[in-house]
Enzyme design. Structure first.
Site, PDB file in Angstrom:
ATOM      1  N   ARG A  51      35.696 -44.277  -3.661  1.00 45.24           N
ATOM      2  CA  ARG A  51      34.658 -43.481  -4.309  1.00 45.24           C
ATOM      3  C   ARG A  51      34.622 -43.678  -5.822  1.00 45.24           C
ATOM      4  O   ARG A  51      33.575 -43.618  -6.440  1.00 45.24           O
ATOM      5  CB  ARG A  51      34.901 -42.003  -4.024  1.00 45.24           C
ATOM      6  CG  ARG A  51      34.018 -41.483  -2.922  1.00 45.24           C
ATOM      7  CD  ARG A  51      34.300 -40.040  -2.693  1.00 45.24           C
ATOM      8  NE  ARG A  51      35.743 -39.793  -2.696  1.00 45.24           N
ATOM      9  CZ  ARG A  51      36.311 -38.676  -2.287  1.00 45.24           C
ATOM     10  NH1 ARG A  51      35.568 -37.692  -1.873  1.00 45.24           N
ATOM     11  NH2 ARG A  51      37.622 -38.511  -2.299  1.00 45.24           N
ATOM     12  N   LYS A 148      48.816 -43.974  10.513  1.00 47.64           N
ATOM     13  CA  LYS A 148      49.106 -42.656  11.060  1.00 47.64           C
ATOM     14  C   LYS A 148      48.789 -41.613   9.997  1.00 47.64           C
ATOM     15  O   LYS A 148      48.769 -41.968   8.817  1.00 47.64           O
ATOM     16  CB  LYS A 148      50.560 -42.561  11.510  1.00 47.64           C
ATOM     17  CG  LYS A 148      51.573 -42.406  10.360  1.00 47.64           C
ATOM     18  CD  LYS A 148      52.943 -42.160  10.867  1.00 47.64           C
ATOM     19  CE  LYS A 148      53.326 -40.721  10.877  1.00 47.64           C
ATOM     20  NZ  LYS A 148      53.750 -40.202   9.562  1.00 47.64           N
ATOM     21  N   HIS A 178      54.835 -47.855  10.459  1.00 51.09           N
ATOM     22  CA  HIS A 178      55.577 -48.771   9.589  1.00 51.09           C
ATOM     23  C   HIS A 178      57.029 -48.959  10.046  1.00 51.09           C
ATOM     24  O   HIS A 178      57.677 -49.925   9.651  1.00 51.09           O
ATOM     25  CB  HIS A 178      55.484 -48.350   8.112  1.00 51.09           C
ATOM     26  CG  HIS A 178      56.365 -47.212   7.728  1.00 51.09           C
ATOM     27  ND1 HIS A 178      56.050 -45.915   7.978  1.00 51.09           N
ATOM     28  CD2 HIS A 178      57.566 -47.177   7.097  1.00 51.09           C
ATOM     29  CE1 HIS A 178      57.019 -45.128   7.520  1.00 51.09           C
ATOM     30  NE2 HIS A 178      57.947 -45.877   6.978  1.00 51.09           N
ATOM     31  N   LYS A 182      60.051 -52.538  10.109  1.00 53.72           N
ATOM     32  CA  LYS A 182      61.369 -52.569   9.452  1.00 53.72           C
ATOM     33  C   LYS A 182      62.212 -53.685  10.052  1.00 53.72           C
ATOM     34  O   LYS A 182      62.193 -53.912  11.263  1.00 53.72           O
ATOM     35  CB  LYS A 182      62.079 -51.217   9.637  1.00 53.72           C
ATOM     36  CG  LYS A 182      61.479 -50.110   8.784  1.00 53.72           C
ATOM     37  CD  LYS A 182      62.301 -48.855   8.867  1.00 53.72           C
ATOM     38  CE  LYS A 182      61.599 -47.702   8.199  1.00 53.72           C
ATOM     39  NZ  LYS A 182      61.805 -47.615   6.763  1.00 53.72           N
ATOM     40  N   GLU A 216      66.525 -37.721   6.348  1.00 52.22           N
ATOM     41  CA  GLU A 216      66.000 -37.979   5.008  1.00 52.22           C
ATOM     42  C   GLU A 216      66.522 -36.926   4.047  1.00 52.22           C
ATOM     43  O   GLU A 216      66.772 -35.787   4.452  1.00 52.22           O
ATOM     44  CB  GLU A 216      64.472 -37.906   5.012  1.00 52.22           C
ATOM     45  CG  GLU A 216      63.811 -38.918   5.923  1.00 52.22           C
ATOM     46  CD  GLU A 216      62.303 -38.821   5.824  1.00 52.22           C
ATOM     47  OE1 GLU A 216      61.729 -39.525   4.986  1.00 52.22           O
ATOM     48  OE2 GLU A 216      61.710 -38.015   6.558  1.00 52.22           O
ATOM     49  N   ASP A 235      54.894 -35.572  12.586  1.00 45.60           N
ATOM     50  CA  ASP A 235      55.049 -36.506  11.470  1.00 45.60           C
ATOM     51  C   ASP A 235      56.012 -37.649  11.796  1.00 45.60           C
ATOM     52  O   ASP A 235      55.822 -38.770  11.348  1.00 45.60           O
ATOM     53  CB  ASP A 235      55.557 -35.732  10.238  1.00 45.60           C
ATOM     54  CG  ASP A 235      55.629 -36.596   8.994  1.00 45.60           C
ATOM     55  OD1 ASP A 235      54.598 -37.212   8.667  1.00 45.60           O
ATOM     56  OD2 ASP A 235      56.698 -36.651   8.353  1.00 45.60           O
ATOM     57  N   HIS A 240      57.375 -42.537  14.893  1.00 48.92           N
ATOM     58  CA  HIS A 240      58.512 -43.385  14.538  1.00 48.92           C
ATOM     59  C   HIS A 240      59.681 -43.293  15.540  1.00 48.92           C
ATOM     60  O   HIS A 240      60.187 -44.308  16.007  1.00 48.92           O
ATOM     61  CB  HIS A 240      59.049 -43.020  13.149  1.00 48.92           C
ATOM     62  CG  HIS A 240      58.009 -43.069  12.065  1.00 48.92           C
ATOM     63  ND1 HIS A 240      56.984 -43.981  12.053  1.00 48.92           N
ATOM     64  CD2 HIS A 240      57.839 -42.333  10.944  1.00 48.92           C
ATOM     65  CE1 HIS A 240      56.233 -43.792  10.984  1.00 48.92           C
ATOM     66  NE2 HIS A 240      56.730 -42.789  10.298  1.00 48.92           N
ATOM     67  N   LYS A 331      64.163 -33.339   7.095  1.00 47.65           N
ATOM     68  CA  LYS A 331      64.056 -33.501   5.638  1.00 47.65           C
ATOM     69  C   LYS A 331      65.208 -32.750   4.984  1.00 47.65           C
ATOM     70  O   LYS A 331      65.730 -31.784   5.553  1.00 47.65           O
ATOM     71  CB  LYS A 331      62.752 -32.892   5.119  1.00 47.65           C
ATOM     72  CG  LYS A 331      61.511 -33.414   5.801  1.00 47.65           C
ATOM     73  CD  LYS A 331      61.065 -34.711   5.198  1.00 47.65           C
ATOM     74  CE  LYS A 331      59.765 -35.171   5.806  1.00 47.65           C
ATOM     75  NZ  LYS A 331      59.613 -36.615   5.825  1.00 47.65           N
TER      76      LYS A 331
HETATM   77  C1  BG6 Z   1      56.229 -41.272   7.073  1.00 47.30           C
HETATM   78  C2  BG6 Z   1      56.300 -39.783   7.148  1.00 47.30           C
HETATM   79  O1  BG6 Z   1      55.481 -41.781   8.139  1.00 47.30           O
HETATM   80  O2  BG6 Z   1      57.554 -41.806   7.133  1.00 47.30           O
HETATM   81  C3  BG6 Z   1      57.168 -39.219   6.030  1.00 47.30           C
HETATM   82  O3  BG6 Z   1      54.989 -39.239   7.038  1.00 47.30           O
HETATM   83  C4  BG6 Z   1      58.526 -39.880   6.041  1.00 47.30           C
HETATM   84  O4  BG6 Z   1      57.311 -37.811   6.147  1.00 47.30           O
HETATM   85  C5  BG6 Z   1      58.396 -41.392   6.066  1.00 47.30           C
HETATM   86  O5  BG6 Z   1      59.217 -39.461   4.868  1.00 47.30           O
HETATM   87  C6  BG6 Z   1      59.759 -42.050   6.281  1.00 47.30           C
HETATM   88  O6  BG6 Z   1      59.645 -43.424   6.107  1.00 47.30           O
HETATM   89  P1  BG6 Z   1      60.880 -44.301   5.603  1.00 47.30           P
HETATM   90  O7  BG6 Z   1      60.388 -45.706   5.683  1.00 47.30           O
HETATM   91  O8  BG6 Z   1      61.184 -43.852   4.216  1.00 47.30           O
HETATM   92  O9  BG6 Z   1      62.008 -44.005   6.542  1.00 47.30           O
END
Ligand code: BG6
Length: 483
Positions: A51, A148, A178, A182, A216, A235, A240, A331
Site C-alpha cells: 500500500r 501461516k 518454516h 530448517k 522459546e 501458533d 510446526h 514461550k
Molecule cells: C512462528 C511463531 O511461526 O515460529 C512464533 O508464530 C515462534 O510464535 C516462531 O516464535 C518460532 O520460530 P523459530 O524458527 O524461531 O523456532
C-alpha cells in the site's frame, strides 16, 4: 566440505506486503544471502507490492536499512548490497481496488519463473488471486506462496483453500511452514531414510516413547494482539510440532518426491487419536524480574490463552500403537532449545548384575547447536569391574562437517529457492493443513467447553508442574531443556 550452490532459473518474485515485517526481517535478507552466494541469477527481480506510496528507490532504501538491521555479517558487503538492491522494484498496489495492477502487469515478465508471495493477511488472498488473473499477470505455471496462519480452524482453512483453488492449481500453491526449511528437520529424513541402522528399530517393538520439545525464551510482547487469539496450539502445535511429528512417525515414502512425502505425512495426521483432556496441560507465564506476565504482554488481564502446551498423543497404526508421543512448546521458558528425542526401550534382559538399567536415546537437536546425539551404554573405563555408563555419541553438524565451509542457510531462503525450482516437498499441501485442523479443532473446542484455565508457570522455567506430572504418571520424565 564446500557447500554446493546450484543457481536457480531466472525469476520475478513479487512480494505482496513487500514493506511488511516478514519481508524486511526474513524474506529480503534471505534473498540477499542467496544473491551473494550466486544462487540468484543477476537478471532476476524482486518486486515489492504494497500500500505504501513509495517508488522503487524508496523501497531500495527501506530494504537497505532492513538488511543492515537483520541481515547479519553479510550486510557489511556494501558493494554486494548495492548490486542486490539494483534488482529490486516497487509498485504501490491496492489489493482490494484497481490501483497499481496495470503497472504491475507491465512490469512482470512472462518468460521467466513467476512467484507471487502473499505476505499479507489471509483475508486478502482471494482479492490478490482474483486480480492476478483478471489482469492476466499470473500464468498457469506461476507459483504463489502463502504463510501461516493458514486459517484458525478447519472451516477457515477450507475457505482459504477454496479461494485459492478458484484461480490456482494445487501444484502452484506453496504453503510455508518454516520449520520444514530448517537444516536439521531435513536431516531427520536423511538420518531415517539414508541409514540402515535406525529404520529396523523405528517402531513400537523398540521405541519406548518420543518427546518433541520446542522451547522459546521470547515472550509474546509486541505481538500480543495476534497471539492472544491464537495461543500455542494454533501458533505452534497445529503446524510446526505437527510437521516434526509427521517426519518422525511417517512411513518411508517410495521416493523423495513432493506428493510421496506429503502422502505419508497426511497418513500420520489422520492416524492421530483424539486427545484425552487429562493428557493435555496448558500454561501461561507469570511475570518475573526479567519481564511482565503473559496477560500484561497480551494486554488482556482476563486472558485464558495458553503460552505453553504439553500433551500426550498416540498414533493409531501398526508401527506406533502403544508408543506415546509427548509434545511440548512454550514461550519464556528456561532456554531456547528444540529437540526431538527418540527414547528406546530398556533391554529385555541384562547380563550385567547390579547395574542400573540404561536406555538408548537418539536426540535430534533442531536449535541451537544443530546436531544429533545417540546415548549408548559402555563400560566405564579403568579397573573396578564391569560398571556401565551411558555416554553420548555426539555429532554436532557444524563440527562434523567443518564449520568454516558449511553454509547453513536460513529456513526462509532455502524455501524460497525451492519455490523457484518448483519443488513442493517442503511445503504443506491443502489436505494436510485441513487434516491438521481436523485434529486440533475438537481439542480446542474441548477446553473451551470445559472453560479450561491455563496453569500459571514461572517465566524462565520448564513450564507448569502439571506438565512434569504428565510424564511422571507414566513413569517417565521430560528431558532437560538446555540451550
Ligand atoms: C512462528 C511463531 O511461526 O515460529 C512464533 O508464530 C515462534 O510464535 C516462531 O516464535 C518460532 O520460530 P523459530 O524458527 O524461531 O523456532
Amino acid at each position: 566440505m564446500v557447500a554446493r550452490v546450484i543457481p536457480v532459473e531466472d525469476f520475478d518474485l513479487i512480494i505482496f506486503g513487500g514493506t511488511g515485517d516478514l519481508a524486511r526481517r526474513k524474506i529480503l535478507p534471505g534473498l540477499f544471502r542467496r544473491f551473494l552466494s550466486s544462487q540468484m541469477p543477476s537478471q532476476s527481480r524482486i518486486i515489492g507490492a504494497a500500500r505504501s506510496d513509495i517508488d522503487s528507490q524508496g523501497f531500495r532504501d527501506m530494504i537497505r536499512d532492513a538488511i543492515k538491521e537483520f541481515g547479519g555479517e553479510e550486510s557489511k558487503d556494501s558493494k554486494g548490497l548495492e548490486a542486490f538492491l539494483a534488482q529490486l522494484e516497487y509498485v504501490p498496489i491496492d489489493a482490494k481496488g484497481e490501483g497499481g495492477w496495470a503497472d504491475l502487469a507491465k512490469l512482470v515478465r512472462s518468460d521467466v519463473v513467476q512467484a507471487f508471495y502473499f505476505s499479507v493477511a489471509p483475508s486478502l488472498f482471494g482479492d490478490l488471486a482474483e486480480r492476478l488473473h483478471r489482469h492476466e499477470i499470473a500464468k498457469s505455471n506461476s507459483r504463489i506462496v502463502v504463510e501461516k496462519p493458514f486459517g484458525r480452524d478447519l472451516e477457515s482453512a477450507r475457505k482459504l483453500n477454496a479461494v485459492l483453488a478458484l484461480h490456482f492449481d494445487e501444484s502452484q500453491i506453496y504453503r510455508i511452514d518454516h520449520y520444514l526449511g530448517k537444516e536439521t528437520v531435513q536431516n531427520l529424513m536423511a538420518v531415517r531414510f539414508g541409514n540402515v541402522l535406525f529404520e529396523p528399530l523405528w517402531n513400537n517393538h523398540y521405541v519406548d516413547h518420543i518427546q518433541i520439545t520446542v522451547a522459546e525464551t521470547v515472550s509474546v510482547g509486541g505481538r500480543g494482539a495476534y497471539y492472544d487469539k491464537s495461543g500455542a496450539m494454533r501458533d505452534m502445535v497445529q503446524n510446526h510440532l505437527m510437521q516434526l511429528l509427521c517426519l518422525i512417525a511417517m512411513e518411508p515414502p517410495s521416493q523423495f518426491g513432493a506428493d510421496e512425502v506429503r502422502d505419508e505425512k497426511l497418513k500420520v495426521i489422520r492416524a492421530l487419536e483424539p486427545i484425552e483432556p487429562h493428557h493435555l496441560v496448558r500454561g501461561q507465564y507469570d511475570a518475573n524480574a526479567d519481564g511482565p506476565s503473559y496477560r500484561e504482554d497480551a494486554e488482556n488481564p482476563r486472558s485464558f490463552t495458553e503460552s505453553f502446551i504439553a500433551m500426550k498423543c498416540h498414533i493409531s497404526n501398526w508401527r506406533w500403537s502403544g508408543v506415546p508421543f509427548y509434545l511440548r512448546t512454550g514461550k519464556r521458558m528456561k532456554a531456547r532449545a528444540s529437540e526431538i528425542a527418540v527414547v528406546f526401550k530398556p533391554l529385555g534382559h541384562s547380563i550385567f548384575e547390579g547395574q542400573d538399567e540404561q536406555q538408548n536415546i537418539l536426540s535430534i537437536r533442531l536449535q541451537p547447536n544443530e546436531g544429533m546425539d545417540l546415548q549408548v551404554t559402555i563400560k566405564e573405563p579403568g579397573p573396578g569391574g564391569m560398571r556401565l555408563v551411558n555416554v553420548p555419541l555426539d555429532m554436532t553438524f557444524a563440527e562434523a562437517l567443518g564449520d568454516t565451509d558449511v553454509e547453513v542457510t536460513d529456513a526462509y531462503e532455502r524455501l524460497i529457492m525451492d519455490v523457484i525450482r518448483g519443488n513442493q516437498t517442503l511445503f504443506m499441501r491443502g489436505d494436510e493443513v485441513e487434516a491438521a485442523w481436523s485434529w486440533t479443532d475438537p481439542i480446542i473446542a474441548g477446553w473451551e467447553a470445559r472453560n479450561d484455565v491455563p496453569k500459571t508457570y514461572d517465566a524462565g522455567s520448564s513450564g507448569p508442574d502439571d506438565a512434569l506430572m504428565l510424564l511422571h504418571r507414566d513413569g517417565r520424565k521430560w528431558r532437560d531443556i538446555k540451550g
